[in-house]
Design an enzyme around this catalytic site. Structure first.
Site, PDB file in Angstrom:
ATOM      1  N   HIS A  99      20.781  10.749 -18.541  1.00  0.00           N
ATOM      2  CA  HIS A  99      20.246  10.172 -19.768  1.00  0.00           C
ATOM      3  C   HIS A  99      19.733   8.762 -19.525  1.00  0.00           C
ATOM      4  O   HIS A  99      20.218   8.067 -18.631  1.00  0.00           O
ATOM      5  CB  HIS A  99      21.271  10.169 -20.903  1.00  0.00           C
ATOM      6  CG  HIS A  99      22.578   9.520 -20.590  1.00  0.00           C
ATOM      7  ND1 HIS A  99      23.518  10.077 -19.750  1.00  0.00           N
ATOM      8  CD2 HIS A  99      23.122   8.360 -21.025  1.00  0.00           C
ATOM      9  CE1 HIS A  99      24.583   9.285 -19.685  1.00  0.00           C
ATOM     10  NE2 HIS A  99      24.357   8.227 -20.445  1.00  0.00           N
ATOM     11  N   HIS A 101      19.220   5.229 -21.563  1.00  0.00           N
ATOM     12  CA  HIS A 101      19.501   4.443 -22.758  1.00  0.00           C
ATOM     13  C   HIS A 101      18.222   3.682 -23.102  1.00  0.00           C
ATOM     14  O   HIS A 101      17.624   3.048 -22.233  1.00  0.00           O
ATOM     15  CB  HIS A 101      20.600   3.408 -22.493  1.00  0.00           C
ATOM     16  CG  HIS A 101      21.939   3.992 -22.220  1.00  0.00           C
ATOM     17  ND1 HIS A 101      22.929   4.038 -23.172  1.00  0.00           N
ATOM     18  CD2 HIS A 101      22.450   4.546 -21.096  1.00  0.00           C
ATOM     19  CE1 HIS A 101      24.000   4.591 -22.643  1.00  0.00           C
ATOM     20  NE2 HIS A 101      23.740   4.911 -21.380  1.00  0.00           N
TER      21      HIS A 101
END
Length: 141
Positions: A99, A101
């Site tokens: 992922h 951010h």
């Protein structure tokens, strides 16, 4: 993938405040935000981390993050944006599904309590830079 909260979010089995999605990516609000508007962009297909993710998914996540970063600045009035990936426990990775951010940054400290984990602008040791840079350049061919 079992026991992956992000895979559960993709499947609609865990709740999330979804912000954007397309055929390869999903973006949702981080439930432990560092700043107002902090969100995560993930590939729909599970990849453990930066070292495992395929090029097409990495490209899709990065382009989605760029699109979202532009909207964060325009819509939320952010003064800047950090994109952050954590790869491995020592690099602060806590969910083992790749992922990015997207962290809006604000001059207004009531919206942004983050401080750098190092002191930018402090020069590194030149000999160490040369040694490590040479090793990496050799390994990269």
């Amino acid at each position: 993938m079992t026991d992956c909260v992000f895979c559960e979010i993709v499947a609609g089995e865990s709740p999330a405040v979804r912000v954007y999605e397309d055929e390869r990516t999903l973006a949702f609000m981080d439930i432990f935000p560092g700043t107002d508007g902090h969100l995560l962009v993930i590939p729909r297909l599970h990849s453990r981390d930066l070292l495992e993710i395929g090029a097409e998914d990495l490209t899709a996540v990065t382009l989605a993050a760029q699109r979202i970063a532009r909207v964060v600045v325009e819509e939320l009035g952010a003064d800047g944006v950090n994109l952050l990936n954590c790869c491995g426990a020592e690099a602060w990775q806590s969910v083992y599904h790749f992922h990015l951010h997207v962290v809006p940054r604000y001059a207004d400290q009531s919206k942004d309590a983050l401080v750098p984990p190092w002191r930018p602008g402090i020069s590194g040791d030149r000999a160490l830079l040369e040694e490590l840079g040479g090793r990496l350049a050799s390994a990269l061919g």
